[in-house]
Design a protein around this motif. Structure first.
Motif, PDB file in Angstrom:
ATOM      1  N   UNK A   1       0.839  -1.206   0.000  1.00 21.41           N
ATOM      2  CA  UNK A   1       0.000   0.000   0.000  1.00 21.41           C
ATOM      3  C   UNK A   1       0.874   1.256   0.000  1.00 21.41           C
ATOM      4  N   UNK A   2       2.003   1.186   0.673  1.00 19.38           N
ATOM      5  CA  UNK A   2       2.902   2.337   0.739  1.00 19.38           C
ATOM      6  C   UNK A   2       3.686   2.494  -0.562  1.00 19.38           C
ATOM      7  N   UNK A   3       4.161   1.395  -1.126  1.00 16.87           N
ATOM      8  CA  UNK A   3       5.022   1.477  -2.301  1.00 16.87           C
ATOM      9  C   UNK A   3       4.274   1.539  -3.629  1.00 16.87           C
ATOM     10  N   UNK A   4       3.025   1.150  -3.685  1.00 15.45           N
ATOM     11  CA  UNK A   4       2.278   1.153  -4.947  1.00 15.45           C
ATOM     12  C   UNK A   4       2.189   2.556  -5.560  1.00 15.45           C
ATOM     13  N   UNK A   5       1.810   3.590  -4.814  1.00 16.36           N
ATOM     14  CA  UNK A   5       1.779   4.929  -5.431  1.00 16.36           C
ATOM     15  C   UNK A   5       3.158   5.407  -5.882  1.00 16.36           C
ATOM     16  N   UNK A   6       4.176   5.056  -5.132  1.00 18.58           N
ATOM     17  CA  UNK A   6       5.537   5.446  -5.507  1.00 18.58           C
ATOM     18  C   UNK A   6       5.926   4.782  -6.826  1.00 18.58           C
ATOM     19  N   UNK A   7       5.606   3.511  -6.963  1.00 15.79           N
ATOM     20  CA  UNK A   7       5.942   2.796  -8.193  1.00 15.79           C
ATOM     21  C   UNK A   7       5.145   3.336  -9.381  1.00 15.79           C
TER      22      UNK A   7
ATOM     23  N   UNK B   1       4.015   6.451  -9.731  1.00 18.60           N
ATOM     24  CA  UNK B   1       4.603   7.740 -10.087  1.00 18.60           C
ATOM     25  C   UNK B   1       5.940   7.582 -10.799  1.00 18.60           C
ATOM     26  N   UNK B   2       6.737   6.620 -10.370  1.00 22.81           N
ATOM     27  CA  UNK B   2       8.019   6.360 -11.050  1.00 22.81           C
ATOM     28  C   UNK B   2       7.779   5.894 -12.479  1.00 22.81           C
ATOM     29  N   UNK B   3       6.789   5.037 -12.672  1.00 18.52           N
ATOM     30  CA  UNK B   3       6.461   4.570 -14.015  1.00 18.52           C
ATOM     31  C   UNK B   3       6.014   5.702 -14.918  1.00 18.52           C
ATOM     32  N   UNK B   4       5.197   6.605 -14.391  1.00 17.85           N
ATOM     33  CA  UNK B   4       4.747   7.756 -15.179  1.00 17.85           C
ATOM     34  C   UNK B   4       5.926   8.665 -15.515  1.00 17.85           C
TER      35      UNK B   4
ATOM     36  N   UNK C   1       7.982   7.058 -18.232  1.00 19.46           N
ATOM     37  CA  UNK C   1       7.255   7.127 -19.501  1.00 19.46           C
ATOM     38  C   UNK C   1       7.420   8.498 -20.155  1.00 19.46           C
ATOM     39  N   UNK C   2       7.189   9.559 -19.383  1.00 23.45           N
ATOM     40  CA  UNK C   2       7.304  10.899 -19.955  1.00 23.45           C
ATOM     41  C   UNK C   2       8.746  11.255 -20.268  1.00 23.45           C
ATOM     42  N   UNK C   3       9.693  10.719 -19.523  1.00 23.32           N
ATOM     43  CA  UNK C   3      11.099  10.961 -19.827  1.00 23.32           C
ATOM     44  C   UNK C   3      11.472  10.327 -21.160  1.00 23.32           C
ATOM     45  N   UNK C   4      11.006   9.128 -21.401  1.00 17.88           N
ATOM     46  CA  UNK C   4      11.291   8.466 -22.674  1.00 17.88           C
ATOM     47  C   UNK C   4      10.552   9.154 -23.820  1.00 17.88           C
ATOM     48  N   UNK C   5       9.333   9.598 -23.552  1.00 17.47           N
ATOM     49  CA  UNK C   5       8.513  10.209 -24.604  1.00 17.47           C
ATOM     50  C   UNK C   5       9.039  11.583 -24.990  1.00 17.47           C
TER      51      UNK C   5
END
Length: 53
Positions: free
Chosen positions: A5-11, A13-16, A19-23
């Protein structure tokens, strides 16, 4: 289970962020723009403040 529950939002946000860094990744500098400003490219310290930060 609580760590999920604690790490899911962090992961998510990291994925987003990845994604935008690659895009919208950085591109190499445009050679035409560099050719228009040869003094700044050759001597970048020319316009710097020499009396401190």
């Amino acid at each position: 289970m609580i760590w999920f529950i604690i790490l899911a939002p962090v992961m998510i946000l990291c994925g987003i962020a990845v994604y935008f860094d690659k895009r919208n990744g950085s591109t190499p500098p445009d050679e035409r723009k560099l050719a228009e400003k040869p003094d700044e490219v050759i001597n970048p310290m020319q316009n710097m403040n020499t009396f401190g930060p």
